[in-house]
Scaffold this motif. Structure first.
Motif, PDB file in Angstrom:
ATOM      1  N   ALA A  19      -5.428   9.217  10.482  1.00  0.00           N
ATOM      2  CA  ALA A  19      -6.262  10.275  10.609  1.00  0.00           C
ATOM      3  C   ALA A  19      -7.569   9.899  10.959  1.00  0.00           C
ATOM      4  CB  ALA A  19      -6.341  10.930   9.165  1.00  0.00           C
ATOM      5  N   THR A  20      -8.291   9.001  10.528  1.00  0.00           N
ATOM      6  CA  THR A  20      -9.510   8.386  10.800  1.00  0.00           C
ATOM      7  C   THR A  20      -9.586   8.184  12.483  1.00  0.00           C
ATOM      8  OG1 THR A  20      -9.940   7.709   8.528  1.00  0.00           O
ATOM      9  CG2 THR A  20     -11.412   6.893  10.395  1.00  0.00           C
ATOM     10  N   ILE A  21      -8.814   7.204  12.806  1.00  0.00           N
ATOM     11  CA  ILE A  21      -8.883   6.625  14.304  1.00  0.00           C
ATOM     12  C   ILE A  21      -8.580   7.741  15.303  1.00  0.00           C
ATOM     13  CG2 ILE A  21      -8.593   4.399  13.548  1.00  0.00           C
ATOM     14  CD1 ILE A  21      -5.670   4.246  14.306  1.00  0.00           C
ATOM     15  N   SER A  22      -7.570   8.575  14.652  1.00  0.00           N
ATOM     16  CA  SER A  22      -7.009   9.705  15.639  1.00  0.00           C
ATOM     17  C   SER A  22      -8.283  10.703  15.870  1.00  0.00           C
ATOM     18  CB  SER A  22      -5.998  10.489  15.074  1.00  0.00           C
ATOM     19  OG  SER A  22      -4.754   9.761  14.951  1.00  0.00           O
ATOM     20  N   GLY A  76     -11.075   9.714  16.584  1.00  0.00           N
ATOM     21  CA  GLY A  76     -12.059   8.712  17.230  1.00  0.00           C
ATOM     22  C   GLY A  76     -13.033   7.977  16.692  1.00  0.00           C
ATOM     23  N   GLU A  77     -12.575   7.842  15.102  1.00  0.00           N
ATOM     24  CA  GLU A  77     -13.721   7.338  14.412  1.00  0.00           C
ATOM     25  C   GLU A  77     -13.372   5.764  13.926  1.00  0.00           C
ATOM     26  OE1 GLU A  77     -14.361   9.422  10.771  1.00  0.00           O
ATOM     27  OE2 GLU A  77     -14.980  11.397  12.061  1.00  0.00           O
ATOM     28  N   VAL A  78     -14.126   4.895  13.737  1.00  0.00           N
ATOM     29  CA  VAL A  78     -13.573   3.411  13.324  1.00  0.00           C
ATOM     30  C   VAL A  78     -12.967   3.639  12.033  1.00  0.00           C
ATOM     31  CG1 VAL A  78     -14.469   1.128  12.991  1.00  0.00           C
ATOM     32  CG2 VAL A  78     -15.454   2.488  15.000  1.00  0.00           C
ATOM     33  N   TRP A  79     -12.081   2.743  11.478  1.00  0.00           N
ATOM     34  CA  TRP A  79     -11.664   2.671  10.175  1.00  0.00           C
ATOM     35  C   TRP A  79     -12.012   1.303   9.921  1.00  0.00           C
ATOM     36  CZ3 TRP A  79      -7.937  -0.537   7.774  1.00  0.00           C
ATOM     37  CH2 TRP A  79      -8.012  -0.067   6.604  1.00  0.00           C
ATOM     38  N   ALA A  80     -12.114   0.945   8.626  1.00  0.00           N
ATOM     39  CA  ALA A  80     -12.341  -0.419   8.028  1.00  0.00           C
ATOM     40  C   ALA A  80     -11.862  -0.534   6.775  1.00  0.00           C
ATOM     41  CB  ALA A  80     -13.737  -0.984   7.958  1.00  0.00           C
ATOM     42  N   GLY A  81     -10.991  -1.436   6.158  1.00  0.00           N
ATOM     43  CA  GLY A  81     -10.448  -1.780   4.808  1.00  0.00           C
ATOM     44  C   GLY A  81      -9.804  -3.057   4.779  1.00  0.00           C
ATOM     45  N   ASP A  82      -9.248  -3.292   3.732  1.00  0.00           N
ATOM     46  CA  ASP A  82      -8.693  -4.471   3.372  1.00  0.00           C
ATOM     47  C   ASP A  82      -7.145  -4.118   3.408  1.00  0.00           C
ATOM     48  OD1 ASP A  82     -10.978  -5.826   3.002  1.00  0.00           O
ATOM     49  OD2 ASP A  82     -10.898  -5.838   0.970  1.00  0.00           O
ATOM     50  N   VAL A  83      -6.221  -4.908   4.154  1.00  0.00           N
ATOM     51  CA  VAL A  83      -4.924  -4.586   4.264  1.00  0.00           C
ATOM     52  C   VAL A  83      -4.061  -6.012   3.843  1.00  0.00           C
ATOM     53  CG1 VAL A  83      -2.942  -4.112   5.680  1.00  0.00           C
ATOM     54  CG2 VAL A  83      -5.553  -3.066   6.100  1.00  0.00           C
ATOM     55  N   HIS A 133       1.032  -1.049   0.010  1.00  0.00           N
ATOM     56  CA  HIS A 133       0.029   0.036  -0.136  1.00  0.00           C
ATOM     57  C   HIS A 133       0.802   1.396   0.001  1.00  0.00           C
ATOM     58  CE1 HIS A 133      -3.412  -2.631   0.863  1.00  0.00           C
ATOM     59  NE2 HIS A 133      -2.552  -3.271   1.928  1.00  0.00           N
ATOM     60  N   PRO A 134       0.275   2.195  -0.706  1.00  0.00           N
ATOM     61  CA  PRO A 134       1.118   3.502  -0.712  1.00  0.00           C
ATOM     62  C   PRO A 134       1.106   4.196   0.740  1.00  0.00           C
ATOM     63  CG  PRO A 134      -1.067   4.001  -1.720  1.00  0.00           C
ATOM     64  CD  PRO A 134      -0.729   2.537  -1.429  1.00  0.00           C
ATOM     65  N   ARG A 135       1.897   5.137   1.055  1.00  0.00           N
ATOM     66  CA  ARG A 135       2.104   5.808   2.284  1.00  0.00           C
ATOM     67  C   ARG A 135       0.716   6.447   2.826  1.00  0.00           C
ATOM     68  NH1 ARG A 135       6.886   9.732   3.816  1.00  0.00           N
ATOM     69  NH2 ARG A 135       7.842   7.512   3.558  1.00  0.00           N
ATOM     70  N   SER A 136       0.186   6.952   1.533  1.00  0.00           N
ATOM     71  CA  SER A 136      -1.224   7.699   1.835  1.00  0.00           C
ATOM     72  C   SER A 136      -2.273   6.836   2.375  1.00  0.00           C
ATOM     73  CB  SER A 136      -1.745   8.395   0.441  1.00  0.00           C
ATOM     74  OG  SER A 136      -2.000   7.359  -0.312  1.00  0.00           O
ATOM     75  N   PHE A 137      -2.277   5.458   2.276  1.00  0.00           N
ATOM     76  CA  PHE A 137      -3.236   4.556   2.645  1.00  0.00           C
ATOM     77  C   PHE A 137      -3.192   4.489   3.978  1.00  0.00           C
ATOM     78  CE2 PHE A 137      -4.169   0.460   4.192  1.00  0.00           C
ATOM     79  CZ  PHE A 137      -5.572  -0.079   3.595  1.00  0.00           C
ATOM     80  N   PHE A 138      -2.050   4.566   4.777  1.00  0.00           N
ATOM     81  CA  PHE A 138      -1.891   4.444   6.253  1.00  0.00           C
ATOM     82  C   PHE A 138      -2.060   5.980   6.852  1.00  0.00           C
ATOM     83  CE2 PHE A 138       0.703   0.759   4.973  1.00  0.00           C
ATOM     84  CZ  PHE A 138      -0.407  -0.238   5.587  1.00  0.00           C
TER      85      PHE A 138
END
Length: 587
Positions: free
Chosen positions: A93-96, A98-105, A83-88
């Protein structure tokens, strides 16, 4: 009072026992939930910096790292670089917030193998509503991803050879073209097909043909750079996309020539298939591109035009696209389009050129097809007849010629001067090879009422070289109807005297090319003299074509020729313009 205390004590103990039972049940439920989670999910907990504080057994199992190797590390230890750096950056940014993040890794195990997980990262929030730690719950989806990749590969790759298919090739060509905006320079597209591949399929079967295509694809792939694309375009056609050929046009052309020659030599090595040694050669058409504005679809068309030129020039070679070729191809396509409608639009007409004897009396005529195009006027036969042959239009056009000539023969039966004339009609190999040709001609004769013995079919030597036995059988059937045969352009092909004597011929026609130079070229004179002598020995007639001067006619008469055709007597004319017999010699 004592009783009250005892009652309260009993009640308290009962509540304690109940609470302990509830606690044990809750602990058991939590244990069962954790056991179920550990059995099916990959779980890790981290602090706010992403340092792993706890992992379950499933995490250790799939990553191949021990708990001790993981705790205290960040997830970089399993980063696959997929994955590119932007992916992480997006994940954090999402979990910081306080939001839940979901995706395939995609992660990398300790042994270097890759695995995919469907991941959900949940922030655990403190009293200030800010994350204090994170829990990542993952499911192994490697099998699903592999199945998706396999399906995608099948959609984008040729099932027989494993090469990129037409769809993927077009995508890569589009990328190469658009890349010229960032990286100027030349690229090239080579379109290739295998010469005489159909013969391999027809003689050895499609299984052998498929194996040949597989071996060809392997040789092509080995002969180019890893950055280049070799794709199967369809059938026995392949495409090679070359990029980064430099900014100099001449140098790019030289590079393409070198690659094309490498490919040609690679494919020229014999193939061992079905216990036989097979040799095959490629024809190649190439086009350069160096602009992001080049149209991929147009490049393919241009390479195809160049390939057509290479095959027309004798096969087993490379031709580059020339804009003049495109203009010629467009003109050809338009002519073919109009040719398809010419019969229905009544644009064809038969002209007739007389065949005379030594007294210049007309003994017959040759029917010559003329096309009067509504826009271009009269189209020369040497332009449209080859197109009709190549496209198969010669079949309906040839039938029209036979019907029209036979109708003319029938009409001449009412004309005392012309009722004994014959009409010679040229028949192509494609017509003669029709299994229904004999029956078709029989129906034409019946429909028109033409006398079969006044119809002469003219065949060329090239027609007789294919399916000789079948051709002789058809000729004999037609002879039984009364139809006669002439061998046209005799001496220009490769006639075999062994089967020439078996053909039911009534005439040989000496080609004009030998008549033209009988006074300047002793070889042409000898050939013309020999053809006349051969015809006499076979007891068949001979016609000299292309007679243009009285001197030529005199020489031919002196050497035994009895029938003549040429401008000295008449050009091809409409039937109503045919001159009375005998014909006066042209000045």
């Amino acid at each position: 009072m004592a009783g009250l205390v005892m009652a309260l004590t009993f009640g308290f103990r009962r509540e304690c026992r109940k609470s302990r039972r509830q606690l044990r049940a809750l602990q058991q439920e939590n244990h069962d939930l954790k056991k179920a989670l550990d059995a099916h999910a990959i779980v890790a907990m981290t602090d706010t910096r992403g340092v792993i504080t706890e992992v379950n057994d499933k995490f250790c199992e799939i990553s191949q790292y021990s708990r001790e190797e993981l705790v205290g590390q960040t997830h970089r230890v399993i980063n696959s670089r997929h994955h590119p750096r932007s992916f992480f950056q997006d994940l954090w940014a999402t979990i910081s917030r306080g939001e839940v993040w979901a995706g395939d890794v995609c992660n990398r195990a300790k042994d270097g193998s890759l695995y995919w997980v469907q991941s959900t990262v949940v922030p655990l929030l403190g009293k200030d509503k800010r994350p204090v730690q994170y829990i990542a719950i993952r499911a192994d989806i490697t099998a699903r991803k592999e199945a998706e990749a396999k399906t995608q590969k099948m959609a984008l790759h040729d099932t027989l050879t494993g090469l990129p298919n037409r769809r993927l090739m077009k995508d890569r060509l589009a990328m190469a073209v658009s890349g010229k905006a960032r990286q100027p320079g030349f690229g090239a597209l080579i379109l290739m097909d295998l010469d005489q591949f159909k013969e391999v399929n027809d003689t050895l079967g499609h299984a052998v043909g498929d194996e040949l295509l597989q071996q060809v694809s392997e040789r092509l792939t080995r002969s180019v750079r890893k950055m280049d694309t070799v794709a199967r375009f369809g059938g026995d056609e392949f495409v090679i996309i070359l990029d980064n050929l430099g900014i100099d046009c001449a140098g790019a052309v030289d590079s393409v020539r070198r690659v094309a020659e490498t490919l040609r030599m690679a494919l020229a090595e014999p193939y061992q298939l079905a216990g036989r040694q097979i040799e095959i050669t490629p024809s190649q058409g190439a086009v350069l591109f160096n602009s992001e504005n080049d149209e991929p679809g147009e490049l393919i068309k241009q390479a195809d035009i160049a390939l057509y030129e290479a095959k027309g020039a004798g096969r087993n070679q490379l031709c580059f696209f020339d804009p003049a070729l495109q203009a010629e191809t467009v003109e050809r396509a338009l002519l073919v389009r109009d040719l398809r409608q010419a019969v229905d639009n009544d644009e064809f007409k038969l002209f007739y050129q007389p065949i005379v004897d030594t007294h210049r009396e007309v003994k017959g005529v040759e029917a010559l097809l003329r096309w009067f195009h509504p826009k271009h006027g009269m189209v020369p036969p040497d332009r449209f007849i080859p197109l009709a042959e190549q496209t198969g239009l010669i079949l309906p056009i040839g039938q029209w010629v036979l019907e029209t000539a036979c109708a003319q023969l029938a009409a001449w039966q009412q004309d005392m001067q012309r009722k004994e004339w014959t009409i010679a009609v040229n028949v192509s190999g494609r017509q003669l090879n029709q299994t229904s040709f004999v029956g078709l001609l029989r129906r034409v004769l019946q429909k028109t009422g033409a006398p079969a013995n006044r119809l002469r079919l003219e065949l060329t030597e090239s027609v007789l070289q294919d399916n000789v036995e079948s051709t002789i059988a058809k000729m004999n059937e037609l002879c039984e109807l009364g139809v006669r045969f002439s061998l046209d352009d005799f001496g220009t092909g490769y006639s075999s005297l062994s089967y020439l004597k078996r053909l039911p011929l009534e005439q040989l026609k000496v080609d004009k090319s030998f008549i033209d130079d009988i006074f300047e070229d002793s070889c042409d004179a000898a050939i013309a003299r020999t053809i006349v002598a051969l015809a006499q020995s076979l007891e068949i007639g001979v016609v000299a074509e292309g007679v243009e001067t009285p001197e030529q006619m005199k020489w031919l008469v002196e050497n035994g020729c009895q029938l003549f055709q040429g401008f000295l007597f008449s050009r091809p004319v409409a039937p109503e313009e045919l001159a009375a017999s005998p014909i006066k010699l042209s000045s």
